[in-house]
Design a protein around this motif. Structure first.
Motif, PDB file in Angstrom:
ATOM      1  N   ASN A 706      24.516  13.412 -44.765  1.00 44.11           N
ATOM      2  CA  ASN A 706      24.131  13.184 -46.259  1.00 44.11           C
ATOM      3  C   ASN A 706      25.385  13.263 -46.985  1.00 44.11           C
ATOM      4  N   PRO A 707      25.872  12.101 -47.614  1.00 45.19           N
ATOM      5  CA  PRO A 707      27.102  12.030 -48.236  1.00 45.19           C
ATOM      6  C   PRO A 707      27.354  13.214 -49.482  1.00 45.19           C
ATOM      7  N   TRP A 708      26.090  13.737 -49.959  1.00 44.96           N
ATOM      8  CA  TRP A 708      26.008  14.541 -51.110  1.00 44.96           C
ATOM      9  C   TRP A 708      25.677  15.898 -50.648  1.00 44.96           C
ATOM     10  N   GLU A 709      26.558  16.304 -49.675  1.00 41.93           N
ATOM     11  CA  GLU A 709      26.310  17.817 -49.327  1.00 41.93           C
ATOM     12  C   GLU A 709      27.596  18.612 -49.142  1.00 41.93           C
ATOM     13  N   LEU A 710      27.769  19.738 -49.791  1.00 41.59           N
ATOM     14  CA  LEU A 710      28.736  20.507 -50.050  1.00 41.59           C
ATOM     15  C   LEU A 710      28.798  21.535 -48.849  1.00 41.59           C
ATOM     16  N   THR A 711      29.867  21.859 -48.450  1.00 37.57           N
ATOM     17  CA  THR A 711      30.011  22.924 -47.342  1.00 37.57           C
ATOM     18  C   THR A 711      30.556  24.278 -48.060  1.00 37.57           C
ATOM     19  N   ASP A 712      30.394  25.455 -47.604  1.00 32.20           N
ATOM     20  CA  ASP A 712      30.939  26.579 -48.176  1.00 32.20           C
ATOM     21  C   ASP A 712      32.333  26.305 -48.302  1.00 32.20           C
ATOM     22  N   GLU A 713      33.157  25.776 -47.460  1.00 25.67           N
ATOM     23  CA  GLU A 713      34.596  25.595 -47.627  1.00 25.67           C
ATOM     24  C   GLU A 713      35.003  24.724 -48.978  1.00 25.67           C
ATOM     25  N   ASP A 714      33.995  23.721 -49.032  1.00 26.36           N
ATOM     26  CA  ASP A 714      34.057  22.772 -50.346  1.00 26.36           C
ATOM     27  C   ASP A 714      33.601  23.599 -51.607  1.00 26.36           C
ATOM     28  N   LEU A 715      32.766  24.566 -51.588  1.00 29.61           N
ATOM     29  CA  LEU A 715      32.436  25.223 -52.585  1.00 29.61           C
ATOM     30  C   LEU A 715      33.489  26.177 -53.002  1.00 29.61           C
ATOM     31  N   ASP A 716      33.925  26.845 -51.917  1.00 32.64           N
ATOM     32  CA  ASP A 716      35.154  27.861 -52.398  1.00 32.64           C
ATOM     33  C   ASP A 716      36.503  27.327 -53.016  1.00 32.64           C
ATOM     34  N   ARG A 717      36.877  26.041 -52.286  1.00 34.45           N
ATOM     35  CA  ARG A 717      37.772  25.277 -52.847  1.00 34.45           C
ATOM     36  C   ARG A 717      37.656  24.789 -54.254  1.00 34.45           C
ATOM     37  N   GLN A 718      36.472  24.458 -54.728  1.00 37.72           N
ATOM     38  CA  GLN A 718      36.042  23.932 -55.874  1.00 37.72           C
ATOM     39  C   GLN A 718      36.149  25.064 -57.118  1.00 37.72           C
ATOM     40  N   LEU A 719      35.388  26.256 -56.642  1.00 41.77           N
ATOM     41  CA  LEU A 719      35.366  27.286 -57.502  1.00 41.77           C
ATOM     42  C   LEU A 719      36.922  27.948 -57.784  1.00 41.77           C
TER      43      LEU A 719
END
Length: 811
Positions: A706-719
């Protein structure tokens, strides 16, 4: 303040956990990552992103959001709260609305706002909300199925606006309590107040013709309707003694003619016909359809029988495609004649044959040869796989396929029907709808409970579509179009049996394929390795044969009939087919003796021996070139040379040798080996082309990410980037462009002037004051008051936009 900047402040005030919840629900907001809260708010305010999250809302959530859109105004900062919405949504409570509003706020579809200046003191402590600025565009032209206000209709349809003044005067003359009006704007205001007042509406409807109320109810889902043939707008006058319902409504301004064929129900009239509410059918709880009871044995027998039959038919189809590839039309797809040919061989109807063609192509069992434009069998492991492995391959391919086989046979707009394996069967949303249908069936089956020990619940198609629509009302048309066909296909794959979800279907809905294949392995009878030979030159397989045995028997005999007990007929032609594959009479008889539960009948033995005795008197072989030499000793040395083994040399006569490669390749190879041959005859011009490698069908068994899926690492970097504790990603001024467009649209709505920073072709920036008129196709049409002309400015040349002080939208 800009709505995007206000939303950015709202987002910045949220906790990290709330931001994680938002980004998990709307991963497209952080793909790619954004540098700050304004960029996040700008992306959350784009129409595409809002439309994407709207598809995930349930019916009550969408209804509340539509009510918010219709009762608020960004320009005047008119916000709303749960207690205000309660009067617009019949059957709602403040508590339930607070919960829904909180959820919509967590999805950034709403932002917290200050109470309206006119709000009662009792509501001052409540939470007030405003929607994202683009919500109206994302919801569509008619949110909640209501039309446009009278003021908008009068402004956009000047002819109706002029008639409206006379309509108001006529209603006043008939004694109705309506305010006097002398302009279209004041007339629209007066009629709006009359219709919105319950007493005024009741007085207005007292003289309505019969069936007028029924006619108004037909506008439940859309405010636009078609004028019936028996109605004439020329008779739509107040003094018509016997008008039709349409004529009566048009005469009183309750229906607005859009053209000679269509009318629109104004928003206040639509609300009045619903009981002066925006939402009249608020359903907070999901529907609980009542299933019909089906015995478990009936369900399982139907499902496992369908699995066995589908596997048999797919195998038979692949064998037919291997023997005679399936032709296609110039326009694409398999034509009716070719489907009929296959149907006669499979003894099926055309619809089932088309479904099998689609399924085999999805699983990669047949592929399109680009050189011949024919679908042929793919060399693979299908026949050597166990039945449960074959079934899993088909199910995974079907679930992931972006095609809807049930659309085959549907009419085309230009005439004709959709062909099997044609491009018109493509539906990118099909995988999502299939998954949602199975998940909903699993959910309804769990809610149904254990029930009676020997029965299970089977749900009707209409009930399933209704349940799916409640959970995702924006997808209602997709569900209505695809779900009926999906259920039929699921039944043919054993996921449903007699309309009830099977153990296989439940396991597939939970992506537990190991459990599904284990259940299927235990449920299907063990494969047989023997058959019954009969004196009429037939063999009967009383069940599913082991793949190797079935393949060998199908080589020697021709399958006939259908069903679990397959009949194979022996003939001289079938025996020759086995001899062509390299078998001999002794090998055929040994195979029959080994796997037959009875003795080999004498007529069958005579047939095999007699056919083998006459076989081979004439022999045909393939040759790409030949060698001719009067030197027999030289040819003997050439044949004995082990380096020439790859050339496929075969001696045909003492002085002639055939080769399995083309003449040029043979000449080049022999010269490389030290033999200097001469190329005999004139040079041949190349004809045609070598057979191209078949184009395989897209693999449906591979996992789709799924191209629209965030991993925990993606969320941490974005926050971390949002909070200023990580690297800042670059977005190319995305937020500033969206803020400028939002300001332009607001200026257009309020007819305000803007100060615009524009870059010319030489790169020089200047500030100019314009009155924006419209925005479309990357261009802004503006009025230049300084030169008294209209101009067009490209959006990419606009650096910044702000409302001029003193304009209506300023502040």
């Amino acid at each position: 303040m800009s709505a995007i900047r206000a939303l950015a402040e709202d987002l910045a005030a949220r906790s990290d956990e709330q931001l994680r919840e938002l980004l998990t629900a709307r991963p497209d907001l952080a793909l790619p990552a954004v540098p700050d809260f304004q960029a996040l708010a700008a992306r959350a305010s784009t129409r595409v992103s809002v439309q994407r999250i709207l598809e995930k809302l349930t019916a009550p959530e969408l209804q509340v959001l539509e009510a918010v859109d219709l009762t608020t105004n960004e320009d005047s900062q008119l916000s709303t709260t749960a207690s205000w919405l309660k009067t617009a949504i019949a059957g709602s409570t403040i508590k339930s609305l607070d919960v829904i509003l909180g959820h919509l706020h967590s999805l950034a579809l709403l932002r917290r706002a200050k109470p309206h200046p006119g709000a009662p003191k009792a509501d001052a402590s409540r939470r007030f909300y405003l929607p994202v600025s683009v919500l109206g565009e994302a919801l569509g032209a008619y949110p909640a199925g209501l039309g446009r206000p009278y003021s908008t209709l009068a402004a956009q349809h000047p002819e109706f606006g002029q008639r409206l003044v006379g309509i108001v005067e006529g209603l006043r003359g008939s004694g109705l309590p309506i305010e006097k009006a002398d302009t279209p704007a004041t007339a629209a205001h007066s009629l709006h107040h009359l219709v919105s007042d319950p007493a005024g509406w009741a007085a207005l409807m007292e003289g309505a013709p019969p069936q007028t109320a029924d006619l108004l109810r037909r506008f439940k889902y859309s405010p636009v309707g078609t004028i019936p043939k028996k109605a004439a707008l020329g008779r739509a006058v107040l003094d018509n003694p016997s008008p039709t319902p349409v004529e009566w409504l048009v005469a009183r301004g309750l229906l607005v003619p859009l053209d000679a064929l269509h009318v629109e129900l104004p928003r206040p009239v639509g609300q009045a016909s619903r009981g002066h509410v925006i939402v009249a059918d608020f359903q907070l709880e999901a529907p609980r359809p009542v299933p019909r009871r089906v015995t478990r044995s009936l369900r399982d027998n139907a499902a496992f029988g369908a699995v066995a039959e589908t596997l048999r038919l797919v195998t038979e189809l692949v064998a037919l495609a291997a023997e005679n590839p399936v032709g296609t039309l110039r326009s694409g797809g398999v034509g009716v004649r070719e489907v009929r040919r296959l149907s006669e061989s499979l003894r099926l109807d055309g619809a089932t044959t088309s479904w099998l063609l689609e399924l085999a192509a999805l699983a990669g069992l047949i592929t399109l040869d680009a050189a011949t434009s024919r679908w042929g069998a793919t060399e693979g492991t299908w026949l050597t796989q166990n039945r449960e492995e074959q079934w899993r391959r088909l199910v995974e391919a079907w679930l992931a396929a972006d095609r809807a086989p049930s659309l085959v046979g549907a009419p085309l707009p230009a005439g004709g029907a959709v062909n099997a394996l044609a491009a018109e069967v493509s539906r990118p949303d099909a995988p999502v709808v299939r998954r949602r249908a199975l998940e909903m069936l699993a959910l309804l089956s769990d809610l149904d409970g254990p029930g009676e020990e020997e029965t299970v619940g089977a749900f009707e198609t209409a009930d399933l579509i209704s349940a799916l629509t409640w959970h995702q009302p924006r997808l209602q048309r997709r569900f209505a179009r695809l779900v009926p066909g999906i259920l039929k296909e699921a039944a043919q794959l054993g996921l449903l049996g007699s309309g009830a979800l099977t153990v296989l279907g439940s396991a597939v809905a939970g992506s537990d394929y190991s459990r599904a294949t284990s259940v299927l392995r235990d449920a299907l009878p063990a494969p047989l390795n023997s058959f019954l030979l009969q004196a009429d030159l037939t063999a009967v397989a009383p069940g599913y044969l082991e793949p190797d045995v079935a393949r060998e028997l199908a080589l020697v005999a021709t399958p006939e009939g259908q069903g679990p007990a397959t009949i194979y007929r022996f003939s001289a032609e079938s025996v020759r087919r086995a001899l062509d594959e390299g078998l001999d009479a002794d090998g055929i008889l040994a195979f029959l003796h080994q796997h037959s539960a009875t003795e080999v009948p004498q007529p069958l033995r005579y047939l095999v021996e007699d056919t083998a005795a006459r076989y081979g008197r004439l022999r045909v072989g393939a040759a790409g070139s030949y060698l001719r030499s009067d030197d027999e000793a030289g040819l003997n040395a050439l044949l004995a040379d082990p380096r020439t083994a790859s050339l496929g040399l075969v001696r045909l006569a003492p002085t002639v040798v055939a080769a399995g490669v083309p003449a040029k390749e043979l000449t080049f190879s022999l010269r490389e080996l030290g033999y200097p041959p001469a190329l005999e005859g004139p040079a041949r011009k190349p004809v045609g082309s070598h057979r191209m490698v078949p184009v395989p069908a897209p693999s449906s068994s591979t996992t789709r990410l799924n191209p629209w899926e965030l991993t925990d690492e993606d969320l941490d970097r974005q926050l971390a980037a949002l909070r200023g504790g990580g690297p800042v990603p670059h977005t190319g001024g995305e937020s500033q462009s969206l803020v400028s467009l939002e300001t332009l649209r607001k200026a257009i709505r309020t007819r305000s002037s803007v100060r615009m920073g524009v870059v010319d072709a030489q790169g020089n920036q200047r500030q100019e004051i314009f009155v924006p008129l419209s925005v479309s196709d990357g261009r802004v049409r503006v009025y230049d008051p300084r030169h008294d002309v209209e101009r067009t400015v490209s959006v990419h040349r606009i650096m910044d936009v702000e409302i001029v002080e003193g304009s209506p939208a300023h502040g």
